[in-house]
Design a protein around this motif. Structure first.
Motif, PDB file in Angstrom:
ATOM      1  N   UNK A 229      54.617  -0.365 -42.054  1.00  0.00           N
ATOM      2  CA  UNK A 229      55.264   0.848 -41.572  1.00  0.00           C
ATOM      3  C   UNK A 229      54.193   1.834 -41.118  1.00  0.00           C
ATOM      4  N   UNK A 230      54.637   2.927 -40.505  1.00  0.00           N
ATOM      5  CA  UNK A 230      53.687   3.907 -39.976  1.00  0.00           C
ATOM      6  C   UNK A 230      52.991   4.668 -41.104  1.00  0.00           C
ATOM      7  N   UNK A 231      51.734   4.983 -40.874  1.00  0.00           N
ATOM      8  CA  UNK A 231      50.938   5.702 -41.875  1.00  0.00           C
ATOM      9  C   UNK A 231      51.469   7.109 -42.126  1.00  0.00           C
ATOM     10  N   UNK A 232      51.922   7.767 -41.069  1.00  0.00           N
ATOM     11  CA  UNK A 232      52.424   9.130 -41.239  1.00  0.00           C
ATOM     12  C   UNK A 232      53.654   9.161 -42.141  1.00  0.00           C
ATOM     13  N   UNK A 233      54.480   8.136 -42.052  1.00  0.00           N
ATOM     14  CA  UNK A 233      55.672   8.087 -42.901  1.00  0.00           C
ATOM     15  C   UNK A 233      55.290   7.947 -44.374  1.00  0.00           C
ATOM     16  N   UNK A 234      54.299   7.108 -44.666  1.00  0.00           N
ATOM     17  CA  UNK A 234      53.855   6.934 -46.057  1.00  0.00           C
ATOM     18  C   UNK A 234      53.255   8.233 -46.574  1.00  0.00           C
TER      19      UNK A 234
ATOM     20  N   UNK B 173      54.643  10.462 -49.652  1.00  0.00           N
ATOM     21  CA  UNK B 173      53.761  10.776 -50.771  1.00  0.00           C
ATOM     22  C   UNK B 173      53.734  12.272 -51.049  1.00  0.00           C
ATOM     23  N   UNK B 174      53.703  13.066 -50.002  1.00  0.00           N
ATOM     24  CA  UNK B 174      53.714  14.519 -50.181  1.00  0.00           C
ATOM     25  C   UNK B 174      55.023  14.967 -50.813  1.00  0.00           C
ATOM     26  N   UNK B 175      56.144  14.447 -50.320  1.00  0.00           N
ATOM     27  CA  UNK B 175      57.437  14.801 -50.909  1.00  0.00           C
ATOM     28  C   UNK B 175      57.518  14.367 -52.364  1.00  0.00           C
TER      29      UNK B 175
ATOM     30  N   UNK C  36      55.070  13.910 -54.453  1.00  0.00           N
ATOM     31  CA  UNK C  36      54.183  14.749 -55.257  1.00  0.00           C
ATOM     32  C   UNK C  36      54.818  16.100 -55.562  1.00  0.00           C
ATOM     33  N   UNK C  37      55.499  16.656 -54.587  1.00  0.00           N
ATOM     34  CA  UNK C  37      56.149  17.953 -54.806  1.00  0.00           C
ATOM     35  C   UNK C  37      57.337  17.822 -55.759  1.00  0.00           C
ATOM     36  N   UNK C  38      58.126  16.784 -55.576  1.00  0.00           N
ATOM     37  CA  UNK C  38      59.308  16.614 -56.424  1.00  0.00           C
ATOM     38  C   UNK C  38      58.964  16.230 -57.858  1.00  0.00           C
ATOM     39  N   UNK C  39      57.900  15.468 -58.026  1.00  0.00           N
ATOM     40  CA  UNK C  39      57.548  15.018 -59.373  1.00  0.00           C
ATOM     41  C   UNK C  39      56.467  15.887 -60.006  1.00  0.00           C
ATOM     42  N   UNK C  40      56.206  17.013 -59.418  1.00  0.00           N
ATOM     43  CA  UNK C  40      55.215  17.973 -59.905  1.00  0.00           C
ATOM     44  C   UNK C  40      53.828  17.362 -60.053  1.00  0.00           C
ATOM     45  N   UNK C  41      53.457  16.505 -59.116  1.00  0.00           N
ATOM     46  CA  UNK C  41      52.113  15.952 -59.087  1.00  0.00           C
ATOM     47  C   UNK C  41      51.892  14.710 -59.918  1.00  0.00           C
ATOM     48  N   UNK C  42      52.941  14.147 -60.489  1.00  0.00           N
ATOM     49  CA  UNK C  42      52.731  12.970 -61.336  1.00  0.00           C
ATOM     50  C   UNK C  42      52.400  11.719 -60.530  1.00  0.00           C
ATOM     51  N   UNK C  43      52.535  11.756 -59.215  1.00  0.00           N
ATOM     52  CA  UNK C  43      52.147  10.606 -58.405  1.00  0.00           C
ATOM     53  C   UNK C  43      50.652  10.611 -58.087  1.00  0.00           C
ATOM     54  N   UNK C  44      49.963  11.687 -58.387  1.00  0.00           N
ATOM     55  CA  UNK C  44      48.531  11.759 -58.130  1.00  0.00           C
ATOM     56  C   UNK C  44      47.727  10.751 -58.957  1.00  0.00           C
TER      57      UNK C  44
END
Length: 71
Positions: free
Chosen positions: A25-30, A34-36, A38-46
């Motif tokens: 898939x496109x890199x921009x979509x990933x 990831x940004x969404x 990170x915001x929704x999970x309060x950074x736990x995806x970092x």
């Protein structure tokens, strides 16, 4: 502007790019997801991102070592 984008992509370890290429898939979509996430999970995806960056770096290092030994 293009120089800034390339510099930021290179310094961000390329995890999103690798994941996008692997999934086809496109890199921009990933990156956007990831940004969404990170915001929704309060950074736990970092921690996942840093682990993936570390793992990709180690994997490349091991592959380089195997090539040099085989020469």
């Amino acid at each position: 502007m293009e120089w800034l984008r390339r510099t930021l992509e290179h310094s961000a370890f390329g995890v999103c790019g690798w994941l996008a290429d692997h999934m086809g898939i496109r890199r921009t979509r990933v990156r956007l997801y990831f940004i969404y996430l990170s915001c929704l999970s309060l950074g736990s995806s970092l921690p996942f991102y840093f682990f993936a960056a570390f793992w990709l770096n180690i994997r490349d290092y091991l592959r380089e070592g195997r090539r040099q030994v085989g020469l």
